[in-house]
Design a protein around this motif. Structure first.
Motif, PDB file in Angstrom:
ATOM      1  N   TYR A   4      36.635  49.809  36.028  1.00  0.00           N
ATOM      2  CA  TYR A   4      35.866  48.673  35.531  1.00  0.00           C
ATOM      3  C   TYR A   4      36.780  47.470  35.408  1.00  0.00           C
ATOM      4  CZ  TYR A   4      32.025  51.784  34.393  1.00  0.00           C
ATOM      5  OH  TYR A   4      30.993  52.664  34.486  1.00  0.00           O
ATOM      6  N   LEU A   5      36.237  46.298  35.677  1.00  0.00           N
ATOM      7  CA  LEU A   5      36.960  45.051  35.521  1.00  0.00           C
ATOM      8  C   LEU A   5      36.070  44.118  34.712  1.00  0.00           C
ATOM      9  CD1 LEU A   5      39.530  43.490  36.284  1.00  0.00           C
ATOM     10  CD2 LEU A   5      38.311  42.671  38.287  1.00  0.00           C
ATOM     11  N   ILE A   8      32.468  45.308  34.460  1.00  0.00           N
ATOM     12  CA  ILE A   8      31.706  45.429  35.703  1.00  0.00           C
ATOM     13  C   ILE A   8      32.394  46.464  36.581  1.00  0.00           C
ATOM     14  CG2 ILE A   8      30.910  44.208  37.769  1.00  0.00           C
ATOM     15  CD1 ILE A   8      31.043  41.631  36.100  1.00  0.00           C
ATOM     16  N   VAL A  10      34.110  48.168  39.585  1.00  0.00           N
ATOM     17  CA  VAL A  10      34.878  47.533  40.660  1.00  0.00           C
ATOM     18  C   VAL A  10      34.090  47.478  41.978  1.00  0.00           C
ATOM     19  CG1 VAL A  10      36.964  47.726  42.061  1.00  0.00           C
ATOM     20  CG2 VAL A  10      37.089  48.033  39.599  1.00  0.00           C
ATOM     21  N   GLY A  13      31.792  44.562  41.922  1.00  0.00           N
ATOM     22  CA  GLY A  13      32.526  43.306  42.065  1.00  0.00           C
ATOM     23  C   GLY A  13      32.930  43.033  43.502  1.00  0.00           C
ATOM     24  N   ALA A  16      29.813  41.986  45.364  1.00  0.00           N
ATOM     25  CA  ALA A  16      29.414  40.619  45.027  1.00  0.00           C
ATOM     26  C   ALA A  16      30.316  39.595  45.715  1.00  0.00           C
ATOM     27  CB  ALA A  16      29.436  40.430  43.515  1.00  0.00           C
ATOM     28  N   LEU A  17      31.616  39.848  45.717  1.00  0.00           N
ATOM     29  CA  LEU A  17      32.541  38.926  46.393  1.00  0.00           C
ATOM     30  C   LEU A  17      32.299  38.887  47.896  1.00  0.00           C
ATOM     31  CD1 LEU A  17      35.880  39.619  44.505  1.00  0.00           C
ATOM     32  CD2 LEU A  17      34.446  37.583  44.364  1.00  0.00           C
TER      33      LEU A  17
END
Length: 76
Positions: A4-5, A8, A10, A13, A16-17
């Motif tokens: 998790y970051l 959220i 990983v 994320g 999404a990026l």
């Protein structure tokens, strides 16, 4: 894949990026316009002076890189 970051996961994320980067490239750059053009009608794109083969190769390379990212994330 369980990290998790900032609360959220990983993989979410990274997804999404990737989606954000794809949206920016496809909607804001000449490369994106050419990709849509080649995907829509390669013959018309060639007549308009776009190097269709080069853009197809570039898109396949991007696809391969994203596949490698997915494989690496699934093995961690």
């Amino acid at each position: 894949g369980n990290g998790y970051l900032m609360g959220i996961p990983v993989p979410v994320g990274i997804f999404a990026l990737t989606v954000l980067a794809a949206w920016v490239v496809l909607s804001k750059t000449r490369f994106g316009r050419y990709v849509y053009s080649v995907g829509g009608n390669a013959d018309a794109s060639k007549l308009n002076g776009i190097n269709v083969d080069a853009y197809k190769i570039k898109v396949f390379i991007i696809n391969a890189v994203l596949a490698v990212v997915a494989i690496i994330r699934s093995r961690v």
